[in-house]
Design an enzyme around this catalytic site. Structure first.
Site, PDB file in Angstrom:
ATOM      1  N   HIS D 195      -4.062  25.556 -20.958  1.00 60.03           N
ATOM      2  CA  HIS D 195      -3.580  25.998 -19.642  1.00 60.03           C
ATOM      3  C   HIS D 195      -4.696  26.192 -18.615  1.00 60.03           C
ATOM      4  O   HIS D 195      -4.430  26.601 -17.496  1.00 60.03           O
ATOM      5  CB  HIS D 195      -2.728  27.263 -19.819  1.00 60.03           C
ATOM      6  CG  HIS D 195      -1.502  27.006 -20.656  1.00 60.03           C
ATOM      7  ND1 HIS D 195      -0.497  26.166 -20.239  1.00 60.03           N
ATOM      8  CD2 HIS D 195      -1.159  27.404 -21.898  1.00 60.03           C
ATOM      9  CE1 HIS D 195       0.430  26.092 -21.196  1.00 60.03           C
ATOM     10  NE2 HIS D 195       0.043  26.815 -22.214  1.00 60.03           N
ATOM     11  N   CYS D 238       4.335  29.567 -28.422  1.00 55.95           N
ATOM     12  CA  CYS D 238       3.089  28.809 -28.239  1.00 55.95           C
ATOM     13  C   CYS D 238       2.175  28.985 -29.452  1.00 55.95           C
ATOM     14  O   CYS D 238       1.577  28.037 -29.933  1.00 55.95           O
ATOM     15  CB  CYS D 238       2.372  29.321 -26.977  1.00 55.95           C
ATOM     16  SG  CYS D 238       2.411  28.109 -25.655  1.00 55.95           S
TER      17      CYS D 238
END
Lengths: 136, 100, 152, 277
Positions: D195, D238
């Site tokens: 990210h 995740c």
């Protein structure tokens, strides 16, 4: 191996590993077999003190005991992998079926994964700042 | 059934969403593993007064909670629209909406 | 014995469902037909339009995503400049039942329809416009559907 | 696997990114903002609250069409009903929150200086229930996600405003930060790997959303879940994707992570609940 050979090899190795991040089918078995070959690679872990020895002459009972012991340690570091519980369950299942060698291999593998997660924790502890975007 | 009907550059713009599972009959129930029987909306119609302004017939490929958008001329704010749907198992609903 | 009784119950059940559907007022225009249950494009087309050939037309504007964000909710919009349109339909060529939906466009209703459909895999989605004299025009585009993944 | 770890470490150390000169939350945010400003020069930072839909036109079009009749509307309605239903003792959720719980989501998570812990909106909801003699709700999805979806919807547009009142709070922030940047799981990846370092790039068929603005639309309706879920339900998912054993929802690890992750997006507008892949 020269430095950039390591880099090239590292990148090649890392790429498929990264790709599997997004595959929904959890190919546990494929990972397990690659781990088993991994065991033959004798690269030294970072530090000896934490590593719980797994050698062939240990019997199943002793391996089960060491697995529980190393699990308690690994839980403290908080980097346990999601694949290890299943390996332990399979280990007990194989033991129940009387397949001692199969069970021993699985418990050795579980111990290895706990040890690797602790090494990962130690590395993260020292180097997590590497991923912080540069504050230029 | 949720319906939004409003005048937009002198046309009646209608958007609707029907709460419906739209089961295709191909899926298994997660907890007991049986096939969930097909239950899907087959027809949605919209009348403006006694004039049919839209008719949709569905197969099983329409998404869950089906959405439809269409527009027609000849309506004005304050008119009412009658919307009806029925599914293959006979469930049906009728609702009236005032054009904004 | 038990099988027979289940069989009987099954038949009774079916007739009940069928009769319930009949009571609901049927509208004059195109109604729901078995074509929607057909599992091949040919059967679906014959069932719906009793013909299968269509002429490709560049006057149908089929708006579908190149890559579906989610195969279960694929937004489709169809507009067309073709005159005296009777129906606009969507066929998803590789779906178990290819004929997805069909819209009757009465006089005064715009030739501009939006819906959300389900695609089971990557396939061509075809928009078919039927005019009042029975000719079929069509255009098709591929929609890539990906299953699973981390969602990003 | 040992080989892979050993060699990936070599890879990581060779692509080192100089550590920020002095680490304090404010300069952290400046560094992160300039990082994403360079990475996405033609996207205003505020727009990053739309995540991938600010980056990829194809998915943005689909998202806009689906937002016509957003799938999370039902969750908001259910949440409002739950939020306004009084407890058996006659009180209701509004009594536990500033301003009756309306338009407060942007101030969460906050650091409770008495209990010395990060309090997320979901934890505050359960604390309120327990104080009023009710059973706490399970975390991640269901009623608690409906309630915080409703509360989030009353904060739309408000700039995220997480504060770090004292050293204990800063320590919690630092722990969340360390979690965010630590490689974990059998795939040896950190939140930042995807990210930050690879934000905007594709990993198979998915485009990786940037960390900045990533919390603004939670609880989020994900097509995969076919329901709304909290940000910590997403953390759990995740972690499992990279084969790390997830922590318990609302555990200290995840609360501190949410604290850091939300503080990072201070100033960006709340646009939850949102719909996502």
């Amino acid at each position: 191996m020269t430095k950039n050979n390591i880099l090239r090899l590292a990148f090649l190795l890392a790429l498929p590993v990264m790709l599997t991040a997004c595959s929904d089918k959890d190919n546990g078995t494929e990972a397990e077999s690659s781990i088993m070959e991994q065991q033959k690679l004798d690269s030294k872990p970072f530090s000896q003190d934490v590593m719980i020895k797994t050698s062939d002459e240990l019997d199943l009972q002793e391996l089960m005991h060491r697995q529980a012991q190393v699990e308690r340690q690994a839980d403290k570091y908080g980097f346990v992998w999601s694949t290890t519980d299943a390996i332990i369950d399979n280990g007990y299942a194989e033991a129940k079926k009387g397949n001692e060698n199969g069970a021993k291999a699985l418990f050795k593998e579980a111990i290895l994964q706990f040890n690797l997660s602790m090494e990962q924790a130690k590395y993260a502890n020292q180097n997590w700042k590497l991923l912080i975007p540069e504050n230029d | 059934m949720k319906v939004k009907a409003k005048i937009e550059n002198n046309k009646v713009e209608v958007k609707l969403l029907v709460k419906h599972p739209m089961d295709t009959g191909l899926q298994k129930d997660k907890n007991n593993g049986d096939i969930i029987p097909a239950k899907y909306i087959q027809e949605i119609s919209c009348m403006h007064g006694d004039k049919l302004v839209f008719l949709a017939n569905f197969g099983r490929a329409v998404s869950k909670d089906p959405y439809l958008a269409f527009s027609f001329s000849g309506g004005k704010a304050g008119d009412t629209l009658t919307l009806k749907w029925f599914d293959n198992l006979g469930e049906h609903e009728e609702t009236e909406v005032v054009i904004k | 014995m038990i099988e027979r009784r289940n069989l009987l119950k099954g038949i009774l059940g079916m007739t009940a469902v069928f009769s319930a559907a009949l009571i609901i007022p049927k509208l004059a225009f195109a109604q729901w037909s078995k074509a929607f249950d057909a599992n091949t494009t040919e059967k679906a087309m014959t069932g719906m339009f009793n013909k299968t050939e269509t002429t490709t037309s560049d006057k149908i504007y089929l708006k579908v995503p190149e890559i579906a964000e989610n195969g279960a909710v694929v937004p489709v919009n169809i507009t067309t400049d073709i005159e005296n349109v009777k129906t606009i339909s969507i066929v998803a060529l590789k779906n178990p039942q290819p004929l997805a939906c069909s819209f009757t466009i009465p006089e005064g209703t715009d030739r501009d329809v939006s819906i959300r459909i389900r695609l089971f895999e990557t396939m061509d989605v075809q928009a078919i416009v039927e005019t009042h004299d029975g000719t079929l025009y069509s255009v098709q585009k591929e929609v890539k559907v990906t299953i699973g993944g981390c969602g990003g | 696997m040992k080989g892979i770890i050993y060699l990936t470490l070599a890879l990581a150390s060779s692509f080192t990114v100089a550590t920020s000169t002095f680490a304090d939350p404010v300069s952290d945010n400046e560094a992160i903002r300039s990082y994403f400003a360079d990475k996405f020069p033609d996207i205003a930072l505020e727009d990053l609250v739309d995540g991938v839909y600010a980056i990829d036109k194809n998915s943005r079009d689909q998202w806009l069409q689906i937002e016509e009749f957003p799938p999370y509307e039902e969750a908001i309605d259910k949440g409002k009903k739950l939020f306004t239903t009084p407890f058996t003792n006659g009180k209701d959720y509004a009594s536990c929150f500033d301003n009756g719980g309306i338009g407060v989501k942007q101030n969460y998570p906050y650091f409770d200086t008495e209990k010395n812990q990060v309090v997320t909106l979901e934890l505050a909801v359960n604390n309120c229930r327990v104080q009023n003699g009710e059973q706490p709700l399970s975390y991640g999805k269901g009623p608690i996600a409906y309630i915080t979806s409703y509360m989030a919807s009353t904060s739309k547009g408000q700039p995220i405003n997480v504060t770090i009142p004292n050293d204990a709070a800063k320590a919690a922030y630092e722990e969340g930060k360390q979690f965010f940047y630590s490689r974990r799981g059998q795939l040896n990846m950190a939140c930042a790997t995807c990210h930050m370092a690879s934000a905007g790039q594709r990993l198979r068929a998915d485009i990786l959303s940037p960390a900045l603005g990533q919390v603004s639309h939670f609880p989020a309706y994900r097509f995969k879940w076919e329901d709304v879920g909290t940000i910590q339900r997403r953390y759990e998912g995740c972690n499992v994707q990279i084969r790390a054993k997830p922590f318990k929802l609302q555990s200290e690890q995840y609360r501190n992570l949410e604290y850091f992750h939300t503080y990072m997006s201070n100033g960006l507008p709340i646009n939850g609940p949102g719909s996502r892949k």
